[in-house]
Write an enzyme that holds these catalytic residues in place. Structure first.
Site, short mmCIF file in Angstrom:
data_model
loop_
_atom_site.label_atom_id
_atom_site.label_comp_id
_atom_site.label_asym_id
_atom_site.label_seq_id
_atom_site.Cartn_x
_atom_site.Cartn_y
_atom_site.Cartn_z
N CYS A 21 2.77 7.37 1.73
CA CYS A 21 1.94 8.16 0.60
C CYS A 21 0.51 7.52 1.66
O CYS A 21 0.02 8.27 2.80
CB CYS A 21 1.67 7.47 -0.27
SG CYS A 21 0.72 7.73 -2.16
N HIS A 36 7.54 9.77 -2.08
CA HIS A 36 7.45 7.87 -2.18
C HIS A 36 8.65 7.78 -1.50
O HIS A 36 10.15 7.50 -2.21
CB HIS A 36 7.62 6.96 -3.03
CG HIS A 36 5.59 6.32 -2.83
ND1 HIS A 36 5.15 4.87 -1.86
CD2 HIS A 36 4.95 7.01 -2.96
CE1 HIS A 36 3.89 4.91 -2.38
NE2 HIS A 36 2.94 5.79 -2.73
N GLU A 48 11.18 5.39 -0.45
CA GLU A 48 11.16 3.83 -0.62
C GLU A 48 11.51 3.20 -2.08
O GLU A 48 12.09 2.60 -2.45
CB GLU A 48 10.08 3.24 0.21
CG GLU A 48 8.74 3.05 -0.63
CD GLU A 48 8.10 3.85 -0.46
OE1 GLU A 48 7.21 3.33 -0.52
OE2 GLU A 48 8.25 5.18 0.50
#
Length: 291
Positions: free
Chosen positions: A109, A203, A205
């Site tokens: 991002c 994202h 993660e």
């Protein structure tokens, strides 16, 4: 086998990351470091991970000490590059130092946006509006097919996301590897100086609980922008995300939120991070006798 050494750069200044930790329990950089450590372990190697704070005034950045690492990653952030605030510009300079080091470089991002700006690109407010919650129908581009960043990805996929800005002008030597209707640059490889950056606008993660914590903080913004009509509606959405994090097999919740099975699988969700570790970081560490 020696541990790999990674550096995670926190994208937020102190107040922003403190607000994040108050809801989510960890700062974005702590969360990112924990995920990287887990993924490295899945690949059969331990990871020693440091965190730095390039947005902080007077921060002692690694600079020439970057040579001691095998890879560098930048987290997301609540900042906006087009505002040209000192906290943002300092991170652009940090990214230039990473490029100059030649180390494997990754960003989610904000990390993608900073890396693009550092290489000569431009980041602007997305005229189509905010992409928040789940980014839909991300498609691997022709140039992205066969790229190791997306190894094992299906050609079209969804992913957790939250951003209002986008890479509007690509830097030289940039290759867009994934896109969707709302954001033209969903993933890219950028070559600049000695370095190669791999990054994504989404994202990989995030857990659903982490996403729920962020949406809790963003609820006033989402109400203002029309994503929800009432605070109770936002609270139910966040509650569903947290429930799905606790019980990924909740078909009723996944159906209600429109979340595909591939997004429910954390290994699939984190494909690009795993591929970066495997293809870039471990290769560098091996060449240097670390792994």
């Amino acid at each position: 086998m020696r541990p790999v050494r990674l550096l995670v750069a926190e994208g937020n200044p102190p107040k922003m990351r403190e607000r994040h930790a108050a809801v989510s329990g960890r700062t974005p950089s702590q969360f990112y470091a924990d995920v990287l450590a887990m993924l490295a372990e899945d690949l059969g190697v331990a990871a020693e991970i440091d965190i730095c704070f390039p947005a902080d005034q007077g921060a002692n950045l690694p600079g020439g000490d970057l040579a001691g690492y095998d890879g560098v990653a930048i987290t997301g952030s609540g900042l906006n590059l087009w505002k040209a605030e000192p906290e943002s510009l300092a991170q652009v300079e940090f990214a230039r130092a990473v490029y100059a080091s030649g180390l494997p470089f990754f960003g989610s991002c904000w990390g993608l946006q900073v890396a693009a700006a550092a290489a000569g690109g431009e980041v602007k407010l997305n005229p189509q509006g905010r992409e928040i919650g789940i980014a839909r129908s991300i498609r691997i581009t022709d140039a992205g097919r066969g790229h190791p960043l997306h190894a094992d990805r299906t050609e079209v996929f969804d992913a957790p996301a939250i951003h209002s800005d986008e890479v509007a002008v690509l830097p030289p030597n940039a290759t867009v590897t994934a896109t969707n209707e709302l954001c033209a640059v969903q993933a890219a490889e950028i070559r600049h100086g000695k370095g190669v950056f791999w990054g994504v606008q989404f994202h990989p993660e995030y857990t659903f609980a982490e996403l729920g914590g962020i949406l809790t903080r963003y609820t006033p913004v989402m109400l203002k922008e029309g994503f929800f009509r009432e605070p109770e509606e936002a609270a139910r959405y966040v509650s569903d995300l947290v429930a799905l994090d606790d019980e990924p097999g909740r078909k009723d919740v996944a159906w209600r939120l429109g979340i595909a099975p591939s997004v429910l699988d954390p290994k699939v969700r984190r494909t690009e991070l795993t591929n970066w570790l495997r293809s870039q970081v471990l290769r560098t560490a091996s060449a240097r006798g670390r792994a």
